[in-house]
Design a protein around this motif. Structure first.
Motif, mmCIF file in Angstrom:
data_model
loop_
_atom_site.group_PDB
_atom_site.id
_atom_site.type_symbol
_atom_site.label_atom_id
_atom_site.label_comp_id
_atom_site.label_asym_id
_atom_site.label_seq_id
_atom_site.Cartn_x
_atom_site.Cartn_y
_atom_site.Cartn_z
ATOM 1 N N UNK A 49 -8.113 -1.002 4.050
ATOM 2 C CA UNK A 49 -8.821 0.270 4.215
ATOM 3 C C UNK A 49 -8.240 1.103 5.342
ATOM 4 N N UNK A 50 -7.917 0.465 6.442
ATOM 5 C CA UNK A 50 -7.324 1.180 7.576
ATOM 6 C C UNK A 50 -5.914 1.664 7.273
ATOM 7 N N UNK A 51 -5.181 0.910 6.463
ATOM 8 C CA UNK A 51 -3.818 1.326 6.139
ATOM 9 C C UNK A 51 -3.791 2.524 5.199
ATOM 10 N N UNK A 52 -4.898 2.798 4.509
ATOM 11 C CA UNK A 52 -4.961 3.958 3.619
ATOM 12 C C UNK A 52 -5.249 5.266 4.352
ATOM 13 N N UNK A 99 0.825 -1.217 0.000
ATOM 14 C CA UNK A 99 0.000 0.000 0.000
ATOM 15 C C UNK A 99 0.863 1.274 0.000
ATOM 16 N N UNK A 100 1.914 1.393 0.830
ATOM 17 C CA UNK A 100 2.714 2.630 0.790
ATOM 18 C C UNK A 100 3.351 2.902 -0.580
ATOM 19 N N UNK A 101 3.669 1.856 -1.320
ATOM 20 C CA UNK A 101 4.273 2.051 -2.637
ATOM 21 C C UNK A 101 3.244 2.423 -3.700
ATOM 22 N N UNK A 102 1.967 2.222 -3.408
ATOM 23 C CA UNK A 102 0.913 2.555 -4.369
ATOM 24 C C UNK A 102 0.476 4.014 -4.278
ATOM 25 N N UNK A 103 0.789 4.681 -3.190
ATOM 26 C CA UNK A 103 0.274 6.023 -2.945
ATOM 27 C C UNK A 103 0.793 7.033 -3.967
ATOM 28 N N UNK A 104 2.071 7.031 -4.254
ATOM 29 C CA UNK A 104 2.628 8.012 -5.198
ATOM 30 C C UNK A 104 2.055 7.828 -6.606
ATOM 31 N N UNK A 105 1.968 6.599 -7.146
ATOM 32 C CA UNK A 105 1.329 6.461 -8.464
ATOM 33 C C UNK A 105 -0.149 6.863 -8.456
ATOM 34 N N UNK A 106 -0.857 6.573 -7.367
ATOM 35 C CA UNK A 106 -2.263 6.971 -7.273
ATOM 36 C C UNK A 106 -2.372 8.492 -7.273
ATOM 37 N N UNK A 107 -1.532 9.146 -6.480
ATOM 38 C CA UNK A 107 -1.555 10.612 -6.411
ATOM 39 C C UNK A 107 -1.190 11.220 -7.757
#
Length: 130
Positions: free
Chosen positions: A56-59, A15-23
């Motif tokens: 969901x909680x980790x997001x 999940x932490x590695x997905x945040x930058x591409x999502x943003x």
């Protein structure tokens, strides 16, 4: 979608590695890209097979990076007047998909999800508390 379907138990660790591409994808401000990202995020939040809502909680800590762009587009609903929207089943209305995504974030994000969503998207109304 492939990772969610095949190895949903391993999603939590990336999940932490997905945040930058999502943003980055959300910041394109391209309607079709945003819709696709939101649908993937809805599937991502729901992918816990044992119902503990860990993804969901980790997001929740990353809402500050994801949600501000959604606040810009949340009121982008198609106003058809008294017309009929035949494309409803395709779910192409950006404002509606944003609201669905925020509702899924609240339902699967734990106790702090609503407070964080409300802080970043002031017009959001809770689906749990109402």
């Amino acid at each position: 979608y492939d990772m969610i379907q095949v190895a949903s138990q391993k999603v939590l660790s990336v999940v932490p590695q997905l945040i930058i591409p999502i943003k980055t994808a959300l910041n394109t401000r391209n309607r079709t890209v945003i819709i696709k990202v939101l649908k993937v995020m809805q599937a991502l939040v729901k992918c816990d097979e044992n119902g503990q809502n860990l993804v969901g909680r980790s997001l929740v800590p990353y809402y500050r990076q994801i949600l501000p762009i959604l606040n810009i587009f949340i009121r982008k609903n198609d106003n058809l007047g008294d017309g009929i929207d035949y494309g409803q089943k395709k779910r192409g209305d950006l404002g509606e998909i944003i609201m669905d995504t925020l509702e899924q974030f609240e339902l699967h994000g734990g106790d702090d999800a609503f407070i964080n969503i409300k802080y970043l998207v002031p017009v959001y109304q809770s689906v749990i508390f109402n």
